[in-house]
Scaffold this motif. Structure first.
Motif, short mmCIF file in Angstrom:
data_model
loop_
_atom_site.label_atom_id
_atom_site.label_comp_id
_atom_site.label_asym_id
_atom_site.label_seq_id
_atom_site.Cartn_x
_atom_site.Cartn_y
_atom_site.Cartn_z
N LEU A 62 39.24 -119.68 135.21
CA LEU A 62 38.00 -120.15 135.82
C LEU A 62 38.22 -121.51 136.49
CD1 LEU A 62 34.92 -119.38 135.96
CD2 LEU A 62 34.61 -120.89 133.98
N LEU A 63 38.95 -122.39 135.83
CA LEU A 63 39.27 -123.70 136.40
C LEU A 63 40.05 -123.55 137.71
CD1 LEU A 63 39.72 -126.80 136.43
CD2 LEU A 63 41.65 -126.42 134.87
N ALA A 64 41.05 -122.69 137.70
CA ALA A 64 41.93 -122.55 138.86
C ALA A 64 41.24 -121.90 140.06
CB ALA A 64 43.18 -121.75 138.48
N VAL A 65 40.47 -120.85 139.78
CA VAL A 65 39.89 -120.06 140.87
C VAL A 65 38.54 -120.62 141.31
CG1 VAL A 65 39.10 -117.78 141.59
CG2 VAL A 65 41.09 -117.99 140.09
N VAL A 66 37.60 -120.72 140.37
CA VAL A 66 36.22 -121.09 140.71
C VAL A 66 36.07 -122.60 140.90
CG1 VAL A 66 33.81 -121.00 139.95
CG2 VAL A 66 35.35 -119.08 139.50
N PHE A 67 36.83 -123.41 140.15
CA PHE A 67 36.65 -124.85 140.21
C PHE A 67 37.77 -125.58 140.95
CE2 PHE A 67 33.78 -123.55 136.93
CZ PHE A 67 32.75 -124.47 136.97
N THR A 68 38.72 -124.84 141.52
CA THR A 68 39.77 -125.48 142.33
C THR A 68 39.87 -124.84 143.70
OG1 THR A 68 41.04 -126.04 140.33
CG2 THR A 68 42.21 -126.13 142.43
N ALA A 69 40.24 -123.56 143.76
CA ALA A 69 40.41 -122.89 145.06
C ALA A 69 39.08 -122.75 145.80
CB ALA A 69 41.06 -121.52 144.84
N LEU A 70 38.04 -122.29 145.11
CA LEU A 70 36.74 -122.05 145.76
C LEU A 70 36.12 -123.33 146.33
CD1 LEU A 70 34.40 -120.23 146.56
CD2 LEU A 70 33.50 -120.48 144.23
N PRO A 71 36.01 -124.42 145.57
CA PRO A 71 35.38 -125.61 146.15
C PRO A 71 36.15 -126.20 147.33
CG PRO A 71 36.29 -126.11 143.98
CD PRO A 71 36.32 -124.63 144.14
N HIS A 72 37.48 -126.06 147.32
CA HIS A 72 38.25 -126.55 148.47
C HIS A 72 37.90 -125.73 149.72
CE1 HIS A 72 40.82 -128.89 145.70
NE2 HIS A 72 41.00 -129.63 146.77
N ALA A 73 37.74 -124.42 149.56
CA ALA A 73 37.36 -123.57 150.69
C ALA A 73 35.96 -123.92 151.18
CB ALA A 73 37.44 -122.10 150.27
N LEU A 74 35.01 -124.09 150.25
CA LEU A 74 33.64 -124.43 150.63
C LEU A 74 33.56 -125.81 151.27
CD1 LEU A 74 31.72 -123.19 147.43
CD2 LEU A 74 31.69 -122.14 149.70
N PHE A 75 34.31 -126.75 150.72
CA PHE A 75 34.29 -128.12 151.23
C PHE A 75 34.79 -128.17 152.66
CE2 PHE A 75 35.67 -132.52 151.67
CZ PHE A 75 34.68 -133.22 151.02
N ASN A 76 35.89 -127.46 152.93
CA ASN A 76 36.45 -127.46 154.28
C ASN A 76 35.55 -126.72 155.27
OD1 ASN A 76 39.34 -128.70 154.49
ND2 ASN A 76 39.30 -127.67 152.51
N ALA A 77 34.88 -125.67 154.80
CA ALA A 77 33.94 -124.95 155.66
C ALA A 77 32.77 -125.85 156.03
CB ALA A 77 33.45 -123.69 154.96
N ALA A 78 32.25 -126.61 155.07
CA ALA A 78 31.13 -127.52 155.34
C ALA A 78 31.56 -128.67 156.24
CB ALA A 78 30.59 -128.07 154.02
N LEU A 79 32.77 -129.12 156.07
CA LEU A 79 33.28 -130.24 156.87
C LEU A 79 33.30 -129.89 158.35
CD1 LEU A 79 34.44 -133.10 156.56
CD2 LEU A 79 36.71 -132.09 156.38
N GLY A 80 33.48 -128.62 158.66
CA GLY A 80 33.51 -128.21 160.06
C GLY A 80 32.13 -128.15 160.70
N GLN A 81 31.06 -128.15 159.88
CA GLN A 81 29.70 -128.01 160.41
C GLN A 81 28.85 -129.26 160.26
OE1 GLN A 81 28.53 -125.34 162.04
NE2 GLN A 81 30.48 -124.24 161.82
N LEU A 82 29.24 -130.17 159.37
CA LEU A 82 28.43 -131.35 159.08
C LEU A 82 29.13 -132.63 159.50
CD1 LEU A 82 27.27 -130.36 155.47
CD2 LEU A 82 25.86 -130.30 157.54
N PRO A 83 28.36 -133.70 159.77
CA PRO A 83 28.98 -134.99 160.08
C PRO A 83 29.81 -135.49 158.89
CG PRO A 83 26.64 -135.00 160.64
CD PRO A 83 26.89 -133.74 159.86
N ALA A 84 30.94 -136.13 159.19
CA ALA A 84 31.82 -136.62 158.13
C ALA A 84 31.09 -137.58 157.20
CB ALA A 84 33.05 -137.29 158.74
N LYS A 85 30.15 -138.37 157.76
CA LYS A 85 29.39 -139.32 156.95
C LYS A 85 28.59 -138.59 155.88
CE LYS A 85 25.61 -141.20 158.56
NZ LYS A 85 24.67 -142.04 159.34
#
Length: 290
Positions: free
Chosen positions: A214-237
């Motif tokens: 759970l740590l590796a998949v849901v709390f490591t790989a998944l948030p990195h994917a979500l974070f990078n997806a959001a970074l492409g749509q939202l202001p860096a600030k």
């Protein structure tokens, strides 16, 4: 349509930050030393990220020979960061570990002018003093034999390592996506930690292995994917500011799931550290837009 995309990205970002904050809980939930947790987290996350890159048609190999050198350096730094991060919370509490770690935004604002041969602003010096005072408030004493004090110190060391990793990534590895970079760093971390791996994992139950997955998949790989997806749509600030909610999420989850109630000195110290981190985040992005 644009508003809908931004709302979806905000949801993705808050989910990612919540999951990043939840990572801290596993220092208490998994019956392994910090080094072993980091190894298994990296190994499982690397496998998931490799599949992710392949499914999305991205190459796993790096583009240039020198990139392998910088990937190795980043892997060493992130490995030490994760080990000290988990050890900090195992010695103290989730709140203390995460808040101590969140001194890193101020470290970045102090390090970047030095690296760019610019003058450090007085307001940033004041901010660093406020953060130092906030961190000091969380120490029960300045006795290095005290476990909570050790936890605070390790949290600050983890922040310094994370700062170094971010600055190195920005200068030498930013041509790779967050997922690709994390895959490389995770593989390097596994290679480094393997000779020091203990035998405690042989005593782990099926539930413990599930928690580790759970740590590796849901709390490591998944948030990195979500974070990078959001970074492409939202202001860096906006991304950086919302990321400052991570200590709040982590402390709240630790209270609900682990029953860890932060002391008044921890809450006051956390308020000083997090508000200063938010201020520095907003100031940095405001300066960049001038």
């Amino acid at each position: 349509m644009k508003a809908l995309l931004q709302n979806n990205s905000l949801f993705q970002l808050h989910t990612a930050v919540l999951l990043f904050g939840g990572t801290a809980l596993f220092s208490k939930l998994i019956p392994l030393p910090a080094l072993d947790i980091t190894f298994w987290r990296c190994l499982l996350a690397a496998a998931v990220l490799a599949v992710w890159l392949k499914v999305n048609g991205q190459a796993i190999a790096l583009k240039h020979a020198k990139d392998y050198l910088w990937g190795t350096v980043l892997g060493v730094v992130i490995c030490l960061h994760w080990v000290t991060y988990f050890a900090s919370m195992q010695l103290s509490t989730v709140a203390i570990g995460v808040i101590s770690f969140f001194s890193y935004p101020v470290m970045v604002t102090l390090a970047e002018p030095y690296l760019n041969k610019q003058k450090i602003a007085l307001v940033d010096v004041v901010a660093s003093i406020v953060v130092f005072f906030g961190v000091a408030l969380m120490m029960p004493s300045f006795d290095l034999s005290n476990q909570v004090t050790q936890g605070v110190i390790l949290g600050v060391i983890s922040a310094a390592l994370f700062t170094a990793r971010n600055l190195l990534y920005k200068r030498h590895f930013s041509q790779y996506s967050g997922q690709h970079s994390m895959l490389v760093q995770s593989v390097v971390a596994c290679v480094i930690l393997l000779p020091f791996l203990g035998n405690e994992h042989w005593q782990m139950s099926g539930a413990d292995w599930s928690t580790l997955a759970l740590l590796a998949v849901v709390f490591t790989a998944l948030p990195h994917a979500l974070f990078n997806a959001a970074l492409g749509q939202l202001p860096a600030k906006s991304v950086s500011f919302i990321n400052c909610l991570q200590p709040l999420y982590a402390t709240s989850l630790a209270l609900l799931i682990l029953g860890e109630v932060p002391s008044s000195s921890t809450l006051l110290g956390g308020f000083l550290v997090v508000t200063t981190a938010m201020y520095e985040t907003l100031k940095t992005h405001k300066n960049r837009t001038k």
